[in-house]
Enzyme design. Structure first.
Site, PDB file in Angstrom:
ATOM      1  NE  ARG A  59      -2.823   0.594   3.266  1.00 27.59           N
ATOM      2  CZ  ARG A  59      -2.510   0.751   4.331  1.00 27.59           C
ATOM      3  NH1 ARG A  59      -2.019   2.096   4.588  1.00 27.59           N
ATOM      4  NH2 ARG A  59      -2.520   0.075   5.609  1.00 27.59           N
ATOM      5  CE1 TYR A 112     -12.476  12.654 -17.408  1.00 28.23           C
ATOM      6  CE2 TYR A 112     -12.365  12.650 -14.813  1.00 28.23           C
ATOM      7  CZ  TYR A 112     -12.761  12.135 -16.104  1.00 28.23           C
ATOM      8  OH  TYR A 112     -13.104  10.879 -16.332  1.00 28.23           O
ATOM      9  CG  ASP A 184      -5.648  16.542 -15.400  1.00 27.38           C
ATOM     10  OD1 ASP A 184      -4.854  16.275 -16.411  1.00 27.38           O
ATOM     11  OD2 ASP A 184      -6.765  16.061 -15.055  1.00 27.38           O
ATOM     12  CE  LYS A 209      -9.018   8.994 -19.324  1.00 23.26           C
ATOM     13  NZ  LYS A 209      -9.228  10.234 -18.887  1.00 23.26           N
TER      14      LYS A 209
END
Ligand code: PLP
Length: 393
Positions: A59, A112, A184, A209
């Site tokens: 983690r 977004y 971003d 993406k």
């Protein structure tokens, strides 16, 4: 290994992969182990307390994930980088780390969809003051930043009309106000744009993406100033939005061809934008590489390529979109973008499905808009595909 002076294509291949792997493997091993065993208790203690390097629990850190983080760190020329289970994981963890109650954030209306939801629906619950400016109104952005704010959040080019924000200009205003600048960079990728060099403090990617590039893994990345990245890392460790080894491997593998793919997608998108612009059945084409695009001058200054995504509207309503899209043979009609295969869809069904027609109109998104994410197919085939589909209208 110091690799900062290498070029992008070389960094994409060798970033994080220069030290020998277990069994002298020549490609990144997928280390699915959740935990890491120690024979020496003192060594275990030193790693657990950060005195020496090593892995404890996936983690927090994992050897396969580290390779990916190092790759993006080098490509963005950043001090540090960390990863997340999704792009939204990167965005939400970053925003919630810095925007504690009483803070103020200035951003743009065209972020977004998921990011916009954090601004409009979630941050206000925690008493964070959110101000969203018209995306290309740089004067309004500067004025709102000068009123005082803690974080400025930008995205450029934006989805789906490829609006362009001048990163250097807004970062300069943010510096004067003492605000952190987060960008971003998903649409541009580090091949086309380097926000840190333009004055940003942190850069975010939906690695799902272009970075992954094959629509087969979800992931998010954050890079930038070490001190800031470390704060978000501490939040993510506990919040738990960690990336697993398998998708990290797929993204790092995809990234090895990032420069090749982006160069091709830049070139193909420009040709397709030029073609559509001259087509009588097409109303508007949105692509920053077109001189007619109102962000072209800024994009030409701050980007080294205009990217693989464009959008266009038809001379008519949504009925025409419904006729045209199923006629295209070389596209997946699907959400998402940045894959090796061309993807297309109407923003009213994909990225902006939750908005009303009126809200879309206010954002300048026509009902007949089609977003087209150019893949790595041969552009002649894509042009012929568009030609036959448009001819059928
Ligand atoms: C897809 C996308 C995101 C969200 O990424 P996920 O990996 O789907 O969570 C964020 N920003 C932009 C610009 C995107 O295109």
């Amino acid at each position: 290994m110091q690799q900062e002076n290498l070029k992008n294509g070389t960094k994409a291949v060798w970033g994080g992969e220069s030290d020998p792997f277990v069994h002298d493997a020549a490609t990144t091993p997928i280390v699915n182990s959740v935990t890491f065993a120690y024979k020496d208790l003192d060594e275990w203690y030193d790693v657990a307390t950060g005195k020496s390097k090593g892995y404890i629990y996936s983690r927090n850190t994992n050897p396969t994930v580290t390779v990916l983080e190092e790759k993006i760190r080098m490509l963005e020329d950043a001090e540090a980088a960390i990863s997340f289970s999704t792009g939204m994981g990167a965005i939400s963890n970053t925003l919630f780390t810095f925007l504690t109650p009483g803070k103020r954030v200035v951003s743009i209306k065209d972020t977004y969809g998921g990011t916009s939801k954090i601004f409009l629906d979630f941050l206000p619950i925690y008493n964070v003051d959110v101000h969203l400016c018209d995306t290309t109104d740089h004067d309004e952005l500067e004025m709102q930043i000068a009123k005082g704010c803690d974080l400025v959040y930008l995205e450029t080019p934006t989805n789906p009309t490829l609006k362009i924000v001048d990163i250097a200009r807004i970062a300069n205003a943010a510096k004067k106000a003492g605000a952190i600048v987060v960008v971003d960079n998903t649409f541009a990728t580090p091949i086309n744009q380097h926000p840190l060099q333009l004055g940003a403090d942190l850069v975010i990617h939906s690695a799902t993406k272009f970075l992954c590039g094959h629509s087969d893994a979800l992931g998010g990345l954050l890079c930038g100033k070490k001190e800031l990245v470390q704060k978000v890392f501490q939040f993510r460790e506990i919040n738990g939005a960690s990336l697993q080894a398998e998708p990290a491997y797929l993204i790092a593998r995809g990234m090895k061809t990032l420069e090749l793919r982006i160069e091709r997608q830049n070139a193909s998108a420009q040709k397709i934008a030029n073609y559509l612009k001259a087509h009588p059945k097409v109303k508007d084409v949105f692509y920053p590489g077109l001189e007619s695009h109102n962000g072209h001058a800024i994009a030409a200054r701050q980007m080294s390529g205009f990217g693989g995504i464009l959008s266009f509207s038809l001379d008519g309503g949504y009925e025409l979109v419904k006729q045209l899209l199923p006629k295209l043979k070389l596209v997946h009609l699907a959400a998402s973008l940045g894959s090796v295969s061309t993807l297309a869809g109407p923003p009213r069904t994909t990225s902006h499905v939750e908005l009303t027609e009126e809200q879309r109109r206010l954002l300048g998104i026509p009902e007949s808009l089609i977003r087209y994410s150019v893949g790595i197919e041969n552009v002649e085939d894509l042009l012929a595909d568009l030609e036959q589909a448009l001819a059928s209208l």
